[in-house]
Enzyme design. Sequence first.
Site, PDB file in Angstrom:
ATOM      1  N   LYS A   1      -7.128   6.670  12.048  1.00 47.34           N
ATOM      2  CA  LYS A   1      -7.466   7.232  10.733  1.00 47.34           C
ATOM      3  C   LYS A   1      -7.985   8.657  10.862  1.00 47.34           C
ATOM      4  O   LYS A   1      -8.770   8.958  11.763  1.00 47.34           O
ATOM      5  CB  LYS A   1      -8.525   6.357  10.055  1.00 47.34           C
ATOM      6  CG  LYS A   1      -8.039   4.933   9.767  1.00 47.34           C
ATOM      7  CD  LYS A   1      -9.117   4.087   9.121  1.00 47.34           C
ATOM      8  CE  LYS A   1      -8.590   2.685   8.798  1.00 47.34           C
ATOM      9  NZ  LYS A   1      -9.635   1.850   8.151  1.00 47.34           N
TER      10      LYS A   1
ATOM     11  N   CYS B   1     -15.861  -9.318   4.863  1.00 43.28           N
ATOM     12  CA  CYS B   1     -15.782  -9.593   6.295  1.00 43.28           C
ATOM     13  C   CYS B   1     -16.233  -8.359   7.049  1.00 43.28           C
ATOM     14  O   CYS B   1     -16.460  -7.307   6.442  1.00 43.28           O
ATOM     15  CB  CYS B   1     -14.352  -9.999   6.690  1.00 43.28           C
ATOM     16  SG  CYS B   1     -13.221  -8.603   6.909  1.00 43.28           S
TER      17      CYS B   1
ATOM     18  N   CYS C   1     -14.767  -4.003  -1.034  1.00 39.94           N
ATOM     19  CA  CYS C   1     -13.377  -4.276  -0.678  1.00 39.94           C
ATOM     20  C   CYS C   1     -12.832  -5.361  -1.609  1.00 39.94           C
ATOM     21  O   CYS C   1     -13.561  -5.943  -2.412  1.00 39.94           O
ATOM     22  CB  CYS C   1     -13.275  -4.723   0.775  1.00 39.94           C
ATOM     23  SG  CYS C   1     -13.991  -6.346   1.091  1.00 39.94           S
TER      24      CYS C   1
ATOM     25  N   CYS D   1      -7.375 -11.478   0.189  1.00 38.35           N
ATOM     26  CA  CYS D   1      -7.463 -11.048   1.576  1.00 38.35           C
ATOM     27  C   CYS D   1      -7.665 -12.249   2.487  1.00 38.35           C
ATOM     28  O   CYS D   1      -8.641 -13.009   2.338  1.00 38.35           O
ATOM     29  CB  CYS D   1      -8.605 -10.053   1.770  1.00 38.35           C
ATOM     30  SG  CYS D   1      -8.769  -9.509   3.478  1.00 38.35           S
TER      31      CYS D   1
ATOM     32  N   LYS E   1      -4.759   0.783  14.686  1.00 38.44           N
ATOM     33  CA  LYS E   1      -4.647   1.792  13.639  1.00 38.44           C
ATOM     34  C   LYS E   1      -5.436   3.045  13.997  1.00 38.44           C
ATOM     35  O   LYS E   1      -6.366   3.013  14.803  1.00 38.44           O
ATOM     36  CB  LYS E   1      -5.155   1.225  12.318  1.00 38.44           C
ATOM     37  CG  LYS E   1      -6.599   0.749  12.350  1.00 38.44           C
ATOM     38  CD  LYS E   1      -6.940  -0.006  11.082  1.00 38.44           C
ATOM     39  CE  LYS E   1      -8.344  -0.633  11.171  1.00 38.44           C
ATOM     40  NZ  LYS E   1      -8.657  -1.452   9.992  1.00 38.44           N
TER      41      LYS E   1
ATOM     42  N   CYS F   1     -13.679  -2.311   5.476  1.00 40.76           N
ATOM     43  CA  CYS F   1     -12.821  -1.523   4.602  1.00 40.76           C
ATOM     44  C   CYS F   1     -13.599  -0.665   3.600  1.00 40.76           C
ATOM     45  O   CYS F   1     -13.125   0.385   3.195  1.00 40.76           O
ATOM     46  CB  CYS F   1     -11.843  -2.436   3.860  1.00 40.76           C
ATOM     47  SG  CYS F   1     -10.612  -3.188   4.949  1.00 40.76           S
TER      48      CYS F   1
ATOM     49  N   ARG G   1       0.847  -1.199   0.000  1.00 41.39           N
ATOM     50  CA  ARG G   1       0.000   0.000   0.000  1.00 41.39           C
ATOM     51  C   ARG G   1       0.876   1.240   0.000  1.00 41.39           C
ATOM     52  O   ARG G   1       1.850   1.329   0.764  1.00 41.39           O
ATOM     53  CB  ARG G   1      -0.913  -0.013   1.226  1.00 41.39           C
ATOM     54  CG  ARG G   1      -1.969   1.072   1.242  1.00 41.39           C
ATOM     55  CD  ARG G   1      -2.874   0.920   2.454  1.00 41.39           C
ATOM     56  NE  ARG G   1      -3.672  -0.293   2.370  1.00 41.39           N
ATOM     57  CZ  ARG G   1      -4.166  -0.921   3.435  1.00 41.39           C
ATOM     58  NH1 ARG G   1      -3.906  -0.476   4.648  1.00 41.39           N
ATOM     59  NH2 ARG G   1      -4.898  -2.010   3.283  1.00 41.39           N
TER      60      ARG G   1
ATOM     61  N   ARG H   1      -2.753   6.397   9.710  1.00 44.89           N
ATOM     62  CA  ARG H   1      -2.723   5.947   8.314  1.00 44.89           C
ATOM     63  C   ARG H   1      -2.811   7.139   7.356  1.00 44.89           C
ATOM     64  O   ARG H   1      -2.804   8.294   7.760  1.00 44.89           O
ATOM     65  CB  ARG H   1      -3.890   4.973   8.066  1.00 44.89           C
ATOM     66  CG  ARG H   1      -3.929   3.756   9.017  1.00 44.89           C
ATOM     67  CD  ARG H   1      -2.992   2.658   8.571  1.00 44.89           C
ATOM     68  NE  ARG H   1      -3.090   1.453   9.405  1.00 44.89           N
ATOM     69  CZ  ARG H   1      -3.865   0.396   9.135  1.00 44.89           C
ATOM     70  NH1 ARG H   1      -4.649   0.400   8.072  1.00 44.89           N
ATOM     71  NH2 ARG H   1      -3.859  -0.666   9.922  1.00 44.89           N
TER      72      ARG H   1
END
Length: 611
Positions: A257, A521, A476, A482, A255, A525, A82, A151
């Site tokens: 954001k 899932c 996603c 994934c 994480k 995302c 990424r 991020r």
Amino acid sequence: MANGQKVVPIGGPPSDVEHLKQESNYLRGSLVETLQNRVTGGMSELDNRLMKFHGSYMQDDRDLRNERQKQKLEPAYQFMLRVVTPGGVATPEQWLEIDKLAQKFGNGTIKLTTRQAFQLHGVLKWNLKQTIRQVNEAMLTTLAACGDVNRNVMCNPNPEQSDVHEEVHKWAKELTTHLAPKTPAYHEIWLDGEKLDKNLKIKPKGEAGAKAAKVSAAAHDKAGKHGAATAVAEAPVNGADPVEPMYGPVYLPRKFKIGIAVPPSNDIDVYSQDLGYIAIVEKGKLVGFNVTVGGGMGMTHGDTSTYPQLGRLIGFCKPDQILELAEKTITIQRDYGNRSVRKNARFKYTIDRHGLEWFVSELHERLGWELAPARPFTFERSGDTYGWSKNKNGKWNFTMYINSGRVVDTEGNMLMTGLREIAKIHTGDFRLSANQNLVLGNISAQKKKQVAALLEQYGISEGSHHSAIRRSALSCVALPTCGLAMAEAERYLPTLLGKLEPVLEEAGLRDEEINIRMTGCPNGCARPALGEIAFIGKSPGKYNMYMGAGFSGDRLSKLYRENIGETEIIDTLKPILHHYASEREQNEHFGDFVIRAGYVKAVASGLDFHS
């Protein structure tokens, strides 16, 4: 309080990831040795976790998994890489470099993510270093694209508001740089100690590296007695960690954001961000930002202690205050976040555990000044505006539809080749939207005709031949790469939309925008909890179906049907869509209608998501 840092311990021992970070010597770990191991194309789970801080996830092709297992071969390991792209803006030269790397080291495609970043799929372990090096040579980076740090900072592309966009994008870049990890490990491992980003101001080797190792070892000794959370407070020397003055040696619990929205567009879904800034524009000038905190989309199936949450509005700050505000907010999460149970470690849970009033008080104390009252604003939508638009400076923009953000050549739509040719003559910029689309920005009047001809030649369009629901859809990656995916998303959503479009045609809704989102899932995302219709993968071919989110991203969706397949999805949605078409009020969006009609209850807080 230790060295100026407060810590509230969370019950239970630190998780294995906390131990990994503690022992990693500021993200170095054993990555150098692992990358040199040619016996396997993969790496240990601990090294894979550490790789996330460097911008990569190890994956394997799940379509091939069973066959390779029968042949007694290891999985077809590959890495997703990424690339941090603050606000989603890249130069034509950077686009060409990403394209080249996708062809040379990746699977021949580019993925535009819902966080306005580039993703390269299919990179082999022995090609990682060269790929990351070339990304940096293009003045981009993969550092902190993943991992327990801040991020990629998002911001609204706003092609029709070029002056404001330029200023907002500048803040997105400054936030990304200011909040980046300061460890020299990234440059040592991937760039042979070179320091390409002058803003980091780190000595890559020698004294800084030795001091990092010494501090990490000392912190590790203390962690054995007090736990990882306490080590965060005790590791700093003279009040600040010499290597990571903001993060400390164990970084964040999870994480983090940040996104910046510019009303009336909420395309970056500001309420989904841990920290959101809403630009306040008065008389054409940016005067500051309203601030939201505690948003987040992820959850775990069957665990009601996890839930998506909306950011809450806490006040207003001036533009020159946002860096300090972001830093102090992150330090609160660093000190109070749950380091024992990772699924409860996001910032939203920290705020919900302690209360919003507590957070604001703690923030004001650390800042030494207080936020002003929030100012009025209005969001009208969260989608993109397609086609041509003109800036006030006379330059042009073109927003194109890209299915699930996948840049690839297909029959009748040579998207990747066409964008490559456009990049060779384009003198403006490429802007990745939060809806997985692409804006060709700042096209000069002299180049507009040439760009338009290339768009037509390669079959690239604004997608007007598609239904509005298809152009509003997000998904996603999910299968086959994934490792978290329970069901298909990117590969299946176009098929499901093809089954729904005749229903929409029949109901007269072909041109009605309805935000529809699908993930493989519950990690969120594609921000499914903010979809007016959303599908979250439960098992192969089965999804939980949600409805009722706000069209402008200010309300969560609600579970309507559980564990259903394609036939049940169509049979369930058909009468609801016809009901909407026949009885909706003027300008009433689908999410509002299903609440008014009693299909689901409105969800204004994640604390009510499962009730």
